[in-house]
Design an enzyme around this catalytic site. Structure first.
Site, PDB file in Angstrom:
ATOM      1  N   ASN A 233       2.475   5.931  -9.980  1.00  0.00           N
ATOM      2  CA  ASN A 233       1.182   5.967 -10.676  1.00  0.00           C
ATOM      3  C   ASN A 233      -0.019   5.736  -9.767  1.00  0.00           C
ATOM      4  O   ASN A 233      -1.107   6.242 -10.053  1.00  0.00           O
ATOM      5  CB  ASN A 233       1.216   4.896 -11.785  1.00  0.00           C
TER       6      ASN A 233
ATOM      7  N   TYR B 166      -8.548  15.582  -4.468  1.00  0.00           N
ATOM      8  CA  TYR B 166      -7.844  15.011  -5.621  1.00  0.00           C
ATOM      9  C   TYR B 166      -6.980  16.080  -6.295  1.00  0.00           C
ATOM     10  O   TYR B 166      -5.784  15.886  -6.515  1.00  0.00           O
ATOM     11  CB  TYR B 166      -8.863  14.436  -6.604  1.00  0.00           C
TER      12      TYR B 166
ATOM     13  N   ASP C 261       0.878  -1.176   0.000  1.00  0.00           N
ATOM     14  CA  ASP C 261       0.000   0.000   0.000  1.00  0.00           C
ATOM     15  C   ASP C 261       0.911   1.221   0.000  1.00  0.00           C
ATOM     16  O   ASP C 261       1.699   1.407   0.932  1.00  0.00           O
ATOM     17  CB  ASP C 261      -0.869  -0.049   1.269  1.00  0.00           C
TER      18      ASP C 261
END
Ligand SMILES: NC(=O)c1ccc[n+]([C@@H]2O[C@H](COP(=O)([O-])OP(=O)(O)OC[C@H]3O[C@@H](n4cnc5c(N)ncnc54)[C@H](O)[C@@H]3O)[C@@H](O)[C@H]2O)c1
Length: 253
Positions: free
Chosen positions: A91, A159, A64
């Site tokens: 990514n 985000y 993770d």
């Protein structure tokens, strides 16, 4: 232009599926051995098997990115498997299309933990693979960020903030590593057809509205991002450094 990455080893985070999976396959097809990291063990192992069936050298490590210790362990597993790492593709990422009113503190923290802290933990875990490199080694670090980090749209505030943060991190890493012959850049995609994209734009109406804003008249595909990542990973790109390359079909500017 035929790109050869023979003799190189690449690590891609979040590569069980989507853009990361496509980059892993493209780099492998160009001759690199690839290490794929993902926290989804089932899909990660499936991706590893599929790439090996195609004859590529591929090792999956479950981790993770928001957990630094698990990233250090993944790095040790991959260095043990390959001996050295030349190309690092940052990514792994998540998005939630929520308004500020809908985002609570826990959701803010989780998106930042994966997208921004996870990017830093990835750089830090793999730091010693790059710090001793020279220009002969042609090391590469490539961040997969987002047009949201430039425009502020496309996901929630968390985000966009995390993706702008990645741009600052990328530029700092580029300053630190440039002298080691390690080129560091960001690819900022917009509207690439993956599961993440489907969660952001779930209806046909939302997709049609979106595609009408793209001058070249289509969405992007993971292969579009993989093609640029492969070019940036290759020696031919050695004068491109510290840049954010927007891949959006001409939508933003
Ligand atoms: N698809 C788009 O339109 C788009 C646009 C702009 C930017 N991006 C960026 O591209 C990257 C890849 O997106 P995608 O569309 O392929 O998404 P995706 O959801 O299809 O794939 C993301 C992968 O990352 C993995 N992942 C998520 N959190 C993780 C964690 N904490 N640790 C390890 N692995 C984790 C997932 O398991 C999955 O395999 C992301 O950083 C995303 O922000 C995508």
């Amino acid at each position: 232009m035929k790109i050869s990455l023979e003799g190189k080893t690449a690590v891609i985070t979040g590569a069980a599926k989507g853009i990361g999976r496509s980059i892993a396959e493209k780099l492998a097809d160009s001759g690199a051995a690839v290490g794929i990291i993902d926290f989804d063990k089932t899909t990660g192992l499936k991706a590893q098997e599929e790439l090996k069936e195609k004859g590529y050298s591929c090792v999956f490590a479950a981790a993770d990115v928001s957990n630094y210790e698990s990233m250090v362990q993944a790095k040790e597993e991959l260095v043990k498997a390959f001996g050295r790492i030349d190309i690092l593709i940052i990514n792994a990422g998540v998005s939630r299309k929520h308004t500020i009113a809908e985002i609570d503190a826990a959701e803010w923290d989780r998106v930042l933990a994966i997208n921004l802290s996870g990017s830093f933990y990835t750089v830090k875990a793999f730091y010693d693979c790059f710090e001793g490199k020279t220009s002969e080694d042609e090391g590469r670090i490539i961040f997969i960020t987002s047009g949201s980090g430039i425009t502020g749209t496309g996901g929630g505030a968390h985000y966009a903030a995390s993706k702008s943060g990645q741009h600052g991190l990328m530029r700092t890493v580029s300053k630190e590593f440039g002298k080691n012959g390690v080129n560091v850049n960001a690819i900022a995609p917009r509207v690439i057809v993956t599961e993440l994209f489907d969660t952001l734009y779930p209806t046909e109406v939302s997709k049609e509205k979106l595609v009408s804003q793209i001058p070249i008249g289509r969405f992007g595909y993971p292969e579009d991002i993989a093609n640029l990542a492969c070019f940036l990973a290759a020696p031919v790109s050695s004068y491109i450094h510290g840049q954010i390359i927007l891949m959006d079909g001409g939508r933003t500017y």
